[in-house]
Each structure stands twice: as C-alpha cells, then as structure tokens.
Write a protein that holds these residues in place. Structure first.
Motif, PDB file in Angstrom:
ATOM      1  N   LYS A 114       0.751  -1.212   0.138  1.00 11.93           N
ATOM      2  CA  LYS A 114      -0.129   0.087  -0.082  1.00 11.93           C
ATOM      3  C   LYS A 114       0.914   1.323   0.145  1.00 11.93           C
ATOM      4  N   HIS A 115       1.894   1.371   0.833  1.00 16.47           N
ATOM      5  CA  HIS A 115       2.782   2.396   0.903  1.00 16.47           C
ATOM      6  C   HIS A 115       4.179   2.408   0.139  1.00 16.47           C
ATOM      7  N   GLY A 116       4.649   1.129  -0.169  1.00 14.52           N
ATOM      8  CA  GLY A 116       5.916   1.165  -0.649  1.00 14.52           C
ATOM      9  C   GLY A 116       5.701   0.764  -2.271  1.00 14.52           C
ATOM     10  N   LEU A 117       5.148  -0.095  -2.443  1.00 17.73           N
ATOM     11  CA  LEU A 117       5.002  -0.627  -4.025  1.00 17.73           C
ATOM     12  C   LEU A 117       4.548   0.431  -4.816  1.00 17.73           C
ATOM     13  N   ARG A 118       3.271   0.999  -4.340  1.00 20.48           N
ATOM     14  CA  ARG A 118       2.402   1.797  -5.093  1.00 20.48           C
ATOM     15  C   ARG A 118       3.295   3.229  -5.504  1.00 20.48           C
ATOM     16  N   ASN A 119       4.272   3.686  -4.419  1.00 16.98           N
ATOM     17  CA  ASN A 119       5.090   4.831  -5.033  1.00 16.98           C
ATOM     18  C   ASN A 119       6.335   4.347  -5.769  1.00 16.98           C
ATOM     19  N   ALA A 120       6.766   3.115  -5.580  1.00 20.70           N
ATOM     20  CA  ALA A 120       8.080   2.619  -6.449  1.00 20.70           C
ATOM     21  C   ALA A 120       7.557   2.215  -7.821  1.00 20.70           C
ATOM     22  N   LEU A 121       6.372   2.022  -7.969  1.00 22.80           N
ATOM     23  CA  LEU A 121       5.892   1.671  -9.559  1.00 22.80           C
ATOM     24  C   LEU A 121       5.851   3.041 -10.484  1.00 22.80           C
ATOM     25  N   ILE A 122       5.951   4.243  -9.924  1.00 20.85           N
ATOM     26  CA  ILE A 122       5.678   5.414 -10.736  1.00 20.85           C
ATOM     27  C   ILE A 122       7.049   5.477 -11.579  1.00 20.85           C
ATOM     28  N   PRO A 123       8.340   5.423 -11.256  1.00 25.01           N
ATOM     29  CA  PRO A 123       9.426   5.351 -12.579  1.00 25.01           C
ATOM     30  C   PRO A 123       9.111   3.994 -13.222  1.00 25.01           C
ATOM     31  N   ILE A 124       8.613   3.167 -12.908  1.00 24.77           N
ATOM     32  CA  ILE A 124       8.314   1.784 -13.742  1.00 24.77           C
ATOM     33  C   ILE A 124       7.203   2.102 -14.744  1.00 24.77           C
ATOM     34  N   VAL A 125       6.193   2.907 -14.425  1.00 23.83           N
ATOM     35  CA  VAL A 125       4.909   3.263 -15.357  1.00 23.83           C
ATOM     36  C   VAL A 125       5.567   4.149 -16.430  1.00 23.83           C
ATOM     37  N   THR A 126       6.555   5.185 -15.936  1.00 28.08           N
ATOM     38  CA  THR A 126       6.967   6.146 -17.026  1.00 28.08           C
ATOM     39  C   THR A 126       7.864   5.398 -18.053  1.00 28.08           C
ATOM     40  N   VAL A 127       8.194   4.094 -17.827  1.00 29.18           N
ATOM     41  CA  VAL A 127       8.891   3.557 -19.150  1.00 29.18           C
ATOM     42  C   VAL A 127       7.962   2.518 -19.696  1.00 29.18           C
ATOM     43  N   LEU A 128       6.712   2.401 -19.106  1.00 29.80           N
ATOM     44  CA  LEU A 128       5.851   1.270 -19.696  1.00 29.80           C
ATOM     45  C   LEU A 128       5.222   1.805 -21.022  1.00 29.80           C
ATOM     46  N   GLY A 129       5.109   3.092 -21.203  1.00 32.77           N
ATOM     47  CA  GLY A 129       4.534   3.374 -22.770  1.00 32.77           C
ATOM     48  C   GLY A 129       5.571   2.926 -23.602  1.00 32.77           C
ATOM     49  N   PRO A 130       6.790   3.596 -23.723  1.00 38.62           N
ATOM     50  CA  PRO A 130       7.839   2.930 -24.795  1.00 38.62           C
ATOM     51  C   PRO A 130       7.977   1.294 -24.769  1.00 38.62           C
ATOM     52  N   VAL A 131       7.798   0.798 -23.686  1.00 37.89           N
ATOM     53  CA  VAL A 131       7.863  -0.538 -23.378  1.00 37.89           C
ATOM     54  C   VAL A 131       6.844  -1.409 -24.098  1.00 37.89           C
ATOM     55  N   VAL A 132       5.461  -1.070 -23.812  1.00 31.53           N
ATOM     56  CA  VAL A 132       4.471  -1.650 -24.528  1.00 31.53           C
ATOM     57  C   VAL A 132       4.181  -1.283 -26.020  1.00 31.53           C
ATOM     58  N   ALA A 133       4.724  -0.455 -26.501  1.00 34.76           N
ATOM     59  CA  ALA A 133       4.772   0.076 -27.896  1.00 34.76           C
ATOM     60  C   ALA A 133       5.915  -0.877 -28.411  1.00 34.76           C
ATOM     61  N   ASN A 134       6.934  -0.840 -27.941  1.00 29.72           N
ATOM     62  CA  ASN A 134       7.945  -1.745 -28.542  1.00 29.72           C
ATOM     63  C   ASN A 134       7.684  -3.072 -28.614  1.00 29.72           C
ATOM     64  N   LEU A 135       7.082  -3.882 -27.839  1.00 26.68           N
ATOM     65  CA  LEU A 135       6.514  -5.121 -27.540  1.00 26.68           C
ATOM     66  C   LEU A 135       5.399  -5.529 -28.327  1.00 26.68           C
ATOM     67  N   LEU A 136       4.489  -4.467 -28.544  1.00 27.38           N
ATOM     68  CA  LEU A 136       3.246  -4.702 -29.150  1.00 27.38           C
ATOM     69  C   LEU A 136       3.200  -4.591 -30.487  1.00 27.38           C
ATOM     70  N   THR A 137       4.234  -3.762 -31.005  1.00 26.98           N
ATOM     71  CA  THR A 137       4.620  -3.437 -32.465  1.00 26.98           C
ATOM     72  C   THR A 137       5.804  -4.590 -32.781  1.00 26.98           C
ATOM     73  N   GLY A 138       6.256  -5.085 -32.051  1.00 24.86           N
ATOM     74  CA  GLY A 138       7.184  -6.238 -32.471  1.00 24.86           C
ATOM     75  C   GLY A 138       8.621  -5.703 -32.568  1.00 24.86           C
TER      76      GLY A 138
END
Length: 309
Positions: free
Chosen positions: A220-244
């Motif tokens: 509730k307190h740790g992982l939720r805040n730790a995910l913010i930097p991860i979400v930052t790179v998720l856009g390019p990651v998802v686009a890279n993987l889903l477009t092959g």
C-alpha cells in the motif's frame, strides 16, 4: 483535465505531422525509385508504373496527395505487391505481432517487477546478487544474439521447439523469450532501485512504527510509490513489444509487422516503409498518453497538478 488532454492530443497531432513530413521527404531523397532493382525493367514499363502511382507528379503534389490519404487513414498502395494496400499489410501482420508482444509484456510484468522486489527486500544477500547478475546479463546481451543462440540450442540441437513459424504454441516460446529478455532485465533493475529508494523514506518508517502489517506497508505504501518510475517507461515498452521487434520477427520468420518492414526495405517499398513508421509512431504516442493518465491513479499530486494547468 480536459484542457490538459486537448493540449496533449494537439501536441501529438503536430508531432505526427512532422514525422509524416520527415519520413516522406527522406524516402524521396533516396537515390533511385521503388521500381529500381537489379533486374532492370523495360523503360516503357517503368514509365507506366511511375505514371500509375503518380510518381511523375511534382514532389509537392505527391506530398499533398499523401497527406490527403493519411487524413482518411489510407496509407497508400504497396509498390511491390500488386493490388495490396499498406493498410492491408499492417492489419495482416498486426495479430501475430500483437499476440507475441502481449505474451512478452506479460513475462516482463509478471517476472520483472517481482524479481526487482525480491532483490530490494534482500539487499546485499544472495537473492539480490542472483537477480542483479541475471538482469545485468539480460541488459548487456542484444536480443538478436539471444534469439540466435536460443534458436541454435533449443531448436536445432535439442529439437524442443520449431525453428520458425507459429504452427503450434511452442513456436511462441523462443520469440517471446527473446523479445522480453532485455525489458524484463531492465524492469527488474528499475524496480529494485525504485523500491530501495522508497523503503528509505520517512513515511515508510512511520507506517512500520504504527504497527501495520509488513505486507500492507510494502504494497500500500511502498510498491505503489515505487511503481511510478516503472510506469514512466511502460509506454515505450508496451509500444516496442506490441509492435514487435523487426529483427526478432525476421530471425524466427514470423509473419508480423516487423517482418513486413524489413522486407519493404530490401524491396524499396517506400509506401510500406512510411506506413509502418507512421503506425509505430502513432501507437507509441498513444501509449505515452495512456501512461500519463495512469500517473493520476498512482499519485494524486500529479492529478492536482494536471487540474491546475
């Protein structure tokens, strides 16, 4: 919120327009033409093809005609496949590319984040060392090297998986592993460093002092805040993987968008090159916009900042 969203969509349209313009003129700046090949066509045949596709028109006329097609979501005809349009090539390869990329994305999310959490919770212990060793190797070795070695060992030598194609579920194993290897390692490293930073914050110490359950403090307190930097790179990651990955699809002979792109380069199929480039750019920008929206769910302060704009 609506004003911010409208501003972002406007910026996306301007960016996409610049990408379309740059791609169009770069393609037309390449020496030769789409019908230039080692096997020379008869001059009258090449002239007829150029006239059919409007390649004899002034460059600005071709550019305006191409923009008109983009507005109506028409990416034009393929120069190398008679009667086939670029939209058809993309829609033909998209299911294979999207399915392979989605499976790779599941591997990245299901393994990368837990491995990073495991390493952070066991800092300087053998679990941390093992995860970081795996992540370092995964980041350092290019995906095409992983694909080639895995293909040689598991397909040619051990005969555990097919060498190419997607005739059964085993055909997805090596492409998915090769696609997800780098990003899985990257997300694991990022998750570890982000969670370690969060664990040292004062509010984490306060939450522990209140006697909250360790899992509550972590999730509730740790992982939720730790995910913010991860979400930052998720856009390019998802686009890279889903477009092959263009190289991975070529190595495993997958009939996806990436393979069409590689073949279009060797075939000098300009409209296909431009169409796939524009499709990838648009998809990437949409993913980044979605990621920005996810920020508001993870951090209310970002939501307030968005409203203040």
């Amino acid at each position: 919120m609506l004003a911010y969203l409208a501003k972002r969509i406007g910026m996306m349209i301007i960016t996409l327009f610049l990408i379309i313009t740059l791609t169009f003129f770069l393609m037309h700046a390449i020496p030769g033409g789409p019908f230039t090949s080692e096997k020379m066509l008869a001059p009258e045949i090449e002239a007829a093809l150029n006239a059919k596709f409007g390649l004899n028109d002034p460059i600005w006329v071709q550019y305006l005609n191409y923009l008109k097609g983009i507005v109506t979501f028409d990416l034009g005809p393929s120069f190398k496949y008679p009667g086939v349009r670029v939209n058809d090539l993309i829609m033909d390869g998209l299911p294979v590319t999207a399915k392979t990329g989605f499976l790779a994305l599941l591997c990245v999310a299901a393994l990368g984040i837990p491995l990073g959490v495991l390493a952070a919770l066991n800092q300087n212990k053998w679990q941390d060392t093992a995860v970081m060793l795996f992540a370092t190797v995964g980041v350092a070795i290019p995906s095409y090297v992983v694909a080639t070695v895995a293909l040689y060992i598991f397909a040619l030598k051990l005969n555990l998986v097919p060498t190419f194609g997607l005739d059964d579920w085993r055909g997805y194993i090596l492409p998915v592993a090769a696609l997800s290897g780098f990003w899985l390692s990257f997300i694991a490293r990022l998750s570890r460093s982000s969670l370690l930073e969060v664990l040292g914050q004062d509010y984490m110490v306060t939450a522990k002092a209140k006697g909250l359950h360790p899992l509550t403090v972590l999730f509730k307190h740790g992982l939720r805040n730790a995910l913010i930097p991860i979400v930052t790179v998720l856009g390019p990651v998802v686009a890279n993987l889903l477009t092959g990955s263009f190289v991975i699809e070529q190595i495993f002979a997958l009939p996806g968008i990436g393979r069409h792109f590689v073949l279009s380069i060797s075939n000098r199929d300009y409209t296909t090159i431009m169409g796939i480039t524009i499709f990838y750019a648009a998809f990437l920008m949409v993913m980044i916009l979605i990621v920005d929206m996810l920020y508001m769910l993870l951090d209310p302060r970002i939501k307030l900042a968005g409203k203040s704009r």
